[in-house]
Design an enzyme around this catalytic site. Structure first.
Site, PDB file in Angstrom:
ATOM      1  N   GLN A 195       0.790  -1.139   0.063  1.00 34.76           N
ATOM      2  CA  GLN A 195       0.057  -0.151   0.016  1.00 34.76           C
ATOM      3  C   GLN A 195       0.880   1.117  -0.014  1.00 34.76           C
ATOM      4  O   GLN A 195       0.253   2.509  -0.241  1.00 34.76           O
ATOM      5  CB  GLN A 195      -0.962   0.093   1.247  1.00 34.76           C
ATOM      6  N   PHE A 226      -6.162  -3.964   3.348  1.00 36.61           N
ATOM      7  CA  PHE A 226      -7.308  -3.375   4.474  1.00 36.61           C
ATOM      8  C   PHE A 226      -6.213  -2.921   5.590  1.00 36.61           C
ATOM      9  O   PHE A 226      -6.298  -2.762   6.792  1.00 36.61           O
ATOM     10  CB  PHE A 226      -7.918  -4.800   5.125  1.00 36.61           C
ATOM     11  N   GLU A 230       0.310  -1.827   4.623  1.00 36.10           N
ATOM     12  CA  GLU A 230       0.664  -0.444   4.779  1.00 36.10           C
ATOM     13  C   GLU A 230       1.925  -0.414   5.222  1.00 36.10           C
ATOM     14  O   GLU A 230       3.115   0.264   4.438  1.00 36.10           O
ATOM     15  CB  GLU A 230      -0.327   0.306   5.638  1.00 36.10           C
ATOM     16  N   ARG A 308      -5.464   7.796  16.841  1.00 30.16           N
ATOM     17  CA  ARG A 308      -6.917   7.981  16.136  1.00 30.16           C
ATOM     18  C   ARG A 308      -8.001   7.341  16.916  1.00 30.16           C
ATOM     19  O   ARG A 308      -9.038   7.718  16.866  1.00 30.16           O
ATOM     20  CB  ARG A 308      -6.884   7.186  14.777  1.00 30.16           C
ATOM     21  N   ARG A 340      -8.411  -1.610   8.646  1.00 31.26           N
ATOM     22  CA  ARG A 340      -9.387  -0.558   8.426  1.00 31.26           C
ATOM     23  C   ARG A 340      -9.936   0.092   9.398  1.00 31.26           C
ATOM     24  O   ARG A 340     -10.536  -0.688  10.395  1.00 31.26           O
ATOM     25  CB  ARG A 340     -10.543  -1.525   7.480  1.00 31.26           C
ATOM     26  N   PHE A 342      -8.330   2.125  11.677  1.00 28.88           N
ATOM     27  CA  PHE A 342      -7.087   2.317  12.129  1.00 28.88           C
ATOM     28  C   PHE A 342      -7.107   2.949  13.658  1.00 28.88           C
ATOM     29  O   PHE A 342      -6.901   4.018  13.737  1.00 28.88           O
ATOM     30  CB  PHE A 342      -6.332   3.439  11.111  1.00 28.88           C
ATOM     31  N   THR A 440      -3.576  11.602  10.548  1.00 28.54           N
ATOM     32  CA  THR A 440      -3.578  12.740  11.501  1.00 28.54           C
ATOM     33  C   THR A 440      -1.993  13.128  11.681  1.00 28.54           C
ATOM     34  O   THR A 440      -1.610  14.040  12.278  1.00 28.54           O
ATOM     35  CB  THR A 440      -3.638  11.664  12.902  1.00 28.54           C
ATOM     36  N   ALA A 509      -5.984   5.721   5.328  1.00 33.99           N
ATOM     37  CA  ALA A 509      -6.845   6.702   6.082  1.00 33.99           C
ATOM     38  C   ALA A 509      -8.013   6.856   4.988  1.00 33.99           C
ATOM     39  O   ALA A 509      -8.520   8.421   5.203  1.00 33.99           O
ATOM     40  CB  ALA A 509      -5.935   8.001   6.319  1.00 33.99           C
ATOM     41  N   GLU A 720     -13.305   3.396   4.944  1.00 34.59           N
ATOM     42  CA  GLU A 720     -13.329   2.918   6.464  1.00 34.59           C
ATOM     43  C   GLU A 720     -14.553   3.084   7.144  1.00 34.59           C
ATOM     44  O   GLU A 720     -14.964   2.375   7.901  1.00 34.59           O
ATOM     45  CB  GLU A 720     -12.128   3.608   7.045  1.00 34.59           C
TER      46      GLU A 720
END
Length: 775
Positions: A195, A226, A230, A308, A340, A342, A440, A509, A720
């Site tokens: 990702q 998902f 990442e 988050r 997903r 996060f 964020t 995100a 998400e």
């Protein structure tokens, strides 16, 4: 401008022509790679012997940490995650050695010949153990508004409790995979299922000891991610690159499903302690939370995920006084990672529990308690971290979905049903979501694109986003076509490549279409401005009367036309040819950075999100109190996607996110044994939702007539937020169970609501059925 284009890979998915890493044509001299990992959760490596393994015929390389030419580190933020273990292993599944051979069987035989002597060490396998031993991965975080302790103490009523949320396996269809092809002069092509191509490029370069411009990462599509690709796709890429560099030959690693599940991190387990004060109208006065997160053996993205979660403990509700403290604890399990939502789902779980408990205490409808506590439009509209909730759709969605789902009548019907059935109970729940859109980590909110127009009128678009099934490339295709005024069939999207678009952010995100779509639009705007100048000059040179002006040139319906002189018009193809002959560039870059955001992590204040996505779900379930089984009878969803870029794709995302959320809320249970070995590491031991788990009556709509200002085509992200709508199923199960005690008691069980937990809760509540309850 909305276009219901078919997914650009749909035909390839159905026919099998869509290529993933393992489908790419195999280069000559390709070697198979294999990762040898620890069988201990925590142990000191006393010695190892690779001699016999290296002697196996067909084996080209067997590598240990000492064979790494660059940095033995692949932590994406905090450098606490070695590529290969050295002195100590910190989890089952931690990589020790790498093997490259002609065949997979030769790799396996070489692995059998490796000898490792371990000294077992005490392992931490649960959050309570980590907390008892003060095994923090970093300092705690805190966000607060007002004096929550006093607000709770002074409120007419209060409650407290503890909630656990479970881990979750990503279960992407395509396991972690990478193909590395060495090139001349210390260069390498990396075909990775990642990702985050730029981060993969960075870590591969660091591990090899090369500059980043020597490594090019290419991605066509992922077979699901998902969040699990990442950061953790970097691991497979680094391992593959090391083997390719050591042998000078192409190498491919594709993890076997069981190995993938054993080696990779999951959704973070949370232990949440909560306390809330409220009045007899059900209005919150104050809330104090402790969020305890299981980070696993290394940091990965755990603090960003915790952050988050802390930013979403309010979900859709105004909390006048709020205190939330977050901790990330180290355990001897694989490092947990993005998934997903996060952290958002874990953060929201507590306040949704609180809302239900307030309703039970006051003997009122939980939907009404939720409505009263919603954020307002002109007042009660600031979050606990200081951001205003603008363009609030909560009340609008509530009014529409309670009407369309016939919620209040069904609530009465369910009460009648439950009164007549002893061993079957129905439950219904309405839950909202308010989810912030933006990274964020502020600097990640940027994207770039490159748009090329060819002289036959076709267009190729490059951008930094990654297609992983969510329809990003289809949305980008539609954006480019609309902006250029041409048929989408004339637009293609190129592979994502660090050699074309550098320094990209992860596709995560829920921001892929937001940021990359805007970057594409800006590239097209630059092209149209340049093209309008050239075409205006071209029309003016035809001596047709008044000269054409660039500001009057329009791009629509496959033509480029002077709006004041409609007879002056060229097809888009003719336009491209004319401009090429004029030596005008038909290629342009676009760049976008999300405006008006900023987040002070130390103070816990700021505007971390550009906007919020809203949605609500109403779910009805039937619970068998004798078996713990449940059936989702009906689910209604109304979700805010602004002016949807592609309604078909967005509805698919809502449906898929909701189903994945059902998995986390009701059935996906991960288990480890007392040695830290994963027990649920294959499809026969780990259950995810299937077609049979789809609600029998499933109604999904996108909220209409609510454009989102200052975003690409007035749209909203959709990846998400729908996941959290599955809380409606979890809480409907609780509602059904609560009926066994005439809704005087809130069933206490954590996520997921497995059959076992439902059955135990039902048994517990039946014993309370005739007892008076003190509030």
């Amino acid at each position: 401008m909305n276009q219901n284009l078919h997914h650009e890979s749909a035909r390839g998915h159905v026919t099998g022509e869509a290529r993933y890493v393992d489908d790419l044509p195999e280069p000559e001299q390709l070697l198979v790679g294999r990762v040898v990992y620890s069988s201990h959760a925590h142990a000191r490596i006393r010695s190892f012997d690779l001699t016999a393994a290296k002697a196996i015929p067909g084996v080209a390389a067997v590598l240990s940490a000492k064979d790494i030419p660059g940095r033995n580190q692949m932590g994406p933020v905090i450098k606490d995650e070695p590529v290969l273990a050295t002195e100590v292993v910190h989890s089952v599944g931690q990589a020790l050695f790498l093997i490259a051979a002609e065949t997979d069987e030769q790799c396996r035989e070489a692995e059998r010949q490796i000898r490792v002597a371990y000294e077992p060490l005490e392992a931490i396998l649960t959050l309570p153990e980590a907390m008892a031993r003060n095994a923090l991965l970093g300092p705690p975080r805190k966000i607060e508004r007002g004096d929550a302790v006093s607000a709770i103490r002074n409120a007419p009523l209060n409650l407290r409790g503890e909630l656990e949320t479970g881990a979750q396996e990503h279960w992407y269809l395509e396991t972690q995979a990478c193909l590395c092809v060495p090139d001349e002069s210390d260069r390498m092509r990396v075909f990775s299922s990642t990702q985050h191509p730029s981060e993969t490029q960075t870590l591969v370069a660091e591990v090899l000891g090369w500059p980043r411009n020597a490594v090019t990462v290419d991605v066509r599509r992922l077979g699901g991610a998902f969040g699990g690709k990442e950061t953790q796709a970097n691991h497979t890429a680094c391992w593959t690159a090391l083997l390719s560099h050591a042998t000078g030959r192409p190498v491919k690693i594709r993890l076997f499903r069981d190995d993938d599940m054993i080696m990779t991190g999951k959704r973070h387990r949370f232990l949440i302690r909560y306390e809330a004060g409220f009045d007899r109208e059900g209005m919150l006065h104050g809330m104090a939370l402790e969020l305890h997160s299981d980070g696993g053996a290394a940091t990965d993205l755990s603090f960003a995920i915790l952050e988050r979660a802390m930013l979403h403990v309010d979900n859709s509700y105004f909390v006048p006084a709020c205190s939330v403290t977050g901790y990330v604890w180290k355990t001897n399990l694989p490092s947990n990672t993005a998934f997903r939502g996060f952290g958002g789902p874990q953060g929201m779980a507590a306040i949704e529990t609180i809302m239900d408990r307030i309703a039970r205490t006051l003997q009122q409808d939980p939907a009404e308690i939720r409505r009263r506590n919603f954020y307002g439009s002109s007042e009660r509209n600031t979050t606990h971290y200081g951001q205003r909730v603008e363009n609030n759709r909560l009340q609008l969605i509530f009014d529409r979905i309670t009407a369309s789902s016939d919620y209040f009548r069904r609530r009465r019907d369910i009460q009648e049903f439950n009164a007549q059935h002893e061993f079957e109970k129905r439950g219904i729940a309405l839950t909202p979501v308010k989810f912030g859109i933006s990274f964020t980590t502020t600097h990640l909110n940027q994207a770039a694109a490159l748009v090329n127009i060819y002289t036959d009128g076709t267009v190729l678009v490059h951008h930094g986003g990654v297609e992983m099934g969510q329809g990003l490339q289809t949305k980008i295709q539609g954006i480019a076509a609309v902006e250029l005024g041409i048929d989408p069939a004339c637009v293609r999207t190129g592979d994502t490549s660090t050699g074309t678009i550098p320094n990209t952010s992860a596709t995560a995100a829920s921001s892929g279409a937001d940021m990359n779509g805007m970057a594409v639009k800006r590239a097209v705007d630059a092209l149209k401005s340049r093209m309008a100048d050239g075409i205006a000059r071209h029309f003016s040179c035809l001596n047709l009367g008044d000269p054409s002006a660039p500001e009057d040139i329009r791009f629509s319906d496959g033509c480029v036309t002077d709006a004041k002189h409609p007879d002056r018009s060229l097809s888009f193809k003719e336009c491209a040819q004319v401009l090429h002959l004029q030596r005008i560039s038909l290629s342009a870059e676009g760049y976008y950075s999300t405006p008006e955001i900023g987040w002070d992590r130390q103070k816990g204040r700021g505007r971390p999100f550009l906007y919020y996505a809203f949605g609500m779900a109403v779910s009805e379930v039937l619970v068998d109190l004798l078996t713990g089984d449940h059936t989702i009878l009906r689910a209604d969803i109304l979700h805010d996607a602004g002016d949807s870029l592609n309604p078909g794709i967005d509805i698919g995302q809502v449906e898929g996110g909701f189903l994945q959320g059902i998995g986390w809320c009701t059935m996906e249970q991960i288990a480890w044994d007392e040695q830290g070995r994963l027990l649920t590491h294959s499809p026969d031991t780990y259950k995810i939702p299937t077609a049979g788990d789809v609600p029998a009556d499933f109604r999904v709509e996108l909220l209409s007539g609510v454009p989102n200002p200052d975003t690409i085509h007035r749209s909203k992200a959709v990846g998400e937020p729908p996941f959290m709508l599955a809380f409606s199923v979890w809480l409907a199960i609780k509602d059904a169970l609560s009926a066994t005690a005439q809704h005087r008691v809130e069933p206490e069980f954590s996520l997921p609501a497995t059959r076992e937990r439902i059955l135990l809760a039902a048994e517990s509540l039946r014993t309370l059925h005739a007892r008076p309850v003190m509030v």
